[in-house]
Design an enzyme around this catalytic site. Sequence first.
Site, mmCIF file in Angstrom:
data_model
loop_
_atom_site.group_PDB
_atom_site.id
_atom_site.type_symbol
_atom_site.label_atom_id
_atom_site.label_comp_id
_atom_site.label_asym_id
_atom_site.label_seq_id
_atom_site.Cartn_x
_atom_site.Cartn_y
_atom_site.Cartn_z
ATOM 1 N N ARG A 29 12.885 25.677 0.796
ATOM 2 C CA ARG A 29 12.018 24.508 0.756
ATOM 3 C C ARG A 29 12.633 23.285 0.715
ATOM 4 O O ARG A 29 12.196 22.208 0.032
ATOM 5 C CB ARG A 29 11.227 24.610 -0.661
ATOM 6 C CG ARG A 29 10.181 25.683 -0.641
ATOM 7 C CD ARG A 29 9.154 25.376 -1.538
ATOM 8 N NE ARG A 29 8.819 26.910 -2.373
ATOM 9 C CZ ARG A 29 9.208 27.039 -3.727
ATOM 10 N NH1 ARG A 29 9.892 26.247 -4.397
ATOM 11 N NH2 ARG A 29 8.707 28.323 -4.063
ATOM 12 N N ARG A 33 7.551 19.149 -0.413
ATOM 13 C CA ARG A 33 6.794 18.124 -1.552
ATOM 14 C C ARG A 33 7.703 17.396 -1.894
ATOM 15 O O ARG A 33 7.438 16.141 -2.581
ATOM 16 C CB ARG A 33 5.999 19.057 -2.446
ATOM 17 C CG ARG A 33 4.860 19.553 -1.603
ATOM 18 C CD ARG A 33 4.076 20.478 -2.840
ATOM 19 N NE ARG A 33 4.959 21.802 -3.229
ATOM 20 C CZ ARG A 33 4.538 22.608 -3.916
ATOM 21 N NH1 ARG A 33 3.374 22.411 -4.662
ATOM 22 N NH2 ARG A 33 4.923 23.730 -4.077
ATOM 23 N N ARG A 42 1.802 14.891 5.797
ATOM 24 C CA ARG A 42 0.884 16.248 5.605
ATOM 25 C C ARG A 42 -0.357 15.698 5.173
ATOM 26 O O ARG A 42 -1.245 16.322 4.811
ATOM 27 C CB ARG A 42 1.786 16.963 4.672
ATOM 28 C CG ARG A 42 2.515 18.011 5.148
ATOM 29 C CD ARG A 42 1.751 19.344 5.608
ATOM 30 N NE ARG A 42 0.426 19.673 5.173
ATOM 31 C CZ ARG A 42 0.573 20.276 3.896
ATOM 32 N NH1 ARG A 42 1.561 20.806 3.363
ATOM 33 N NH2 ARG A 42 -0.903 20.762 3.271
ATOM 34 N N TYR A 153 0.480 40.175 -1.322
ATOM 35 C CA TYR A 153 -0.592 39.324 -1.152
ATOM 36 C C TYR A 153 -2.015 39.837 -0.711
ATOM 37 O O TYR A 153 -3.120 39.775 -1.063
ATOM 38 C CB TYR A 153 -0.190 38.102 -0.259
ATOM 39 C CG TYR A 153 0.379 37.175 -1.060
ATOM 40 C CD1 TYR A 153 0.007 36.234 -1.912
ATOM 41 C CD2 TYR A 153 1.856 37.067 -0.686
ATOM 42 C CE1 TYR A 153 0.863 35.382 -2.497
ATOM 43 C CE2 TYR A 153 2.809 35.870 -1.135
ATOM 44 C CZ TYR A 153 2.097 35.048 -2.302
ATOM 45 O OH TYR A 153 2.929 34.049 -2.827
#
Length: 346
Positions: A29, A33, A42, A153
């Site tokens: 990552r 963010r 984004r 998931y």
Amino acid sequence: MQPTATYDSAFLKACRREPVPHTPVWFMRQAGRSLPEYRKVREGIPMLESCMRPELVTEITLQPVRRHHVDAAIYFSDIVVPLKAIGLGLDIKPGVGPVVEEPIRTRADLARLRDLTPEDIPYVTEAIGLLTKELGQTPLIGFAGAPFTLASYLVEGGPSRTYENAKAMMYGDPELWADLLDRLADITAAFLKVQIEAGASAVQLFDSWVGALAPADYRRSVMPASAKVFDAVAGYGVPRIHFGVGTGELLKLMGEAGADVVGVDWRVPLDEAHRRVGPGKALQGNLDPTVLFTDKDTVEAKAREVLDAAAGLEGHVFNLGHGVPPNTDPDALTRLVEYVHTATAR
């Protein structure tokens, strides 16, 4: 089939357990963010759509390389991209994660999992082509979710803390479970092959939630599918990395599944992880991500502990024990890369 420009990079040498000029660093990552430039590009673009825009994927993937001077880029994507590409109804909801419209619970549901073809994901080939030109000698790591995590998931319908539906299928209908994971292994392998053939120098299989399993269950009900993925890409000669969270009891088995590099979270020191994994594998990790919220001296002291624990390893790729937290100060990551490079310069 190694891209020659990246073959002698510190990252690929460490993956191959060869001598390196310094311990290579990248972060899971690292493109995300925590970077203001990521949030800017984004803005207003849904996650799955952003994964399908080659120019945007290229920009996001390159951002941490420019800012942090990491030794490898990782392809910006999401583990559910190949599932979306074959037509499954799903979306990534902010603050929640992947949500599946119709969970897979019966044998009839398997019919919705068709094969993935390169024609389903032309944006991946295009983005990696753009990236490898920009990256030059910096390796690009391909990315995919592992069959167990994808299955979790799909069966749960979204994120779960208990995996009660997935585990119920695994224990109660082992044949259906095995067929589900086998189908997902084919899809995952196809996704990785496209990335390698487009120019990725290594691949990482994320089995983020597999730490929820006991070793015997992993060996019987998950390992065959993960091994199938690794076997499918073995012929390309690129390093294969295997990572999961809370997998201290599974490290040896995760290596046996076919990984060349075993990712270790922060719960197990690297010297102990090496003892568990055994010889012939490089290790990746494993600074606790929350250390990044402390002061510079503490970050360096904790990083030194990781480097000391890795001192006897044949190959070590420095990373966090999980992904970069969204609220991390980007400068803390830049300083950490510089520290590891300086402290391990040979």
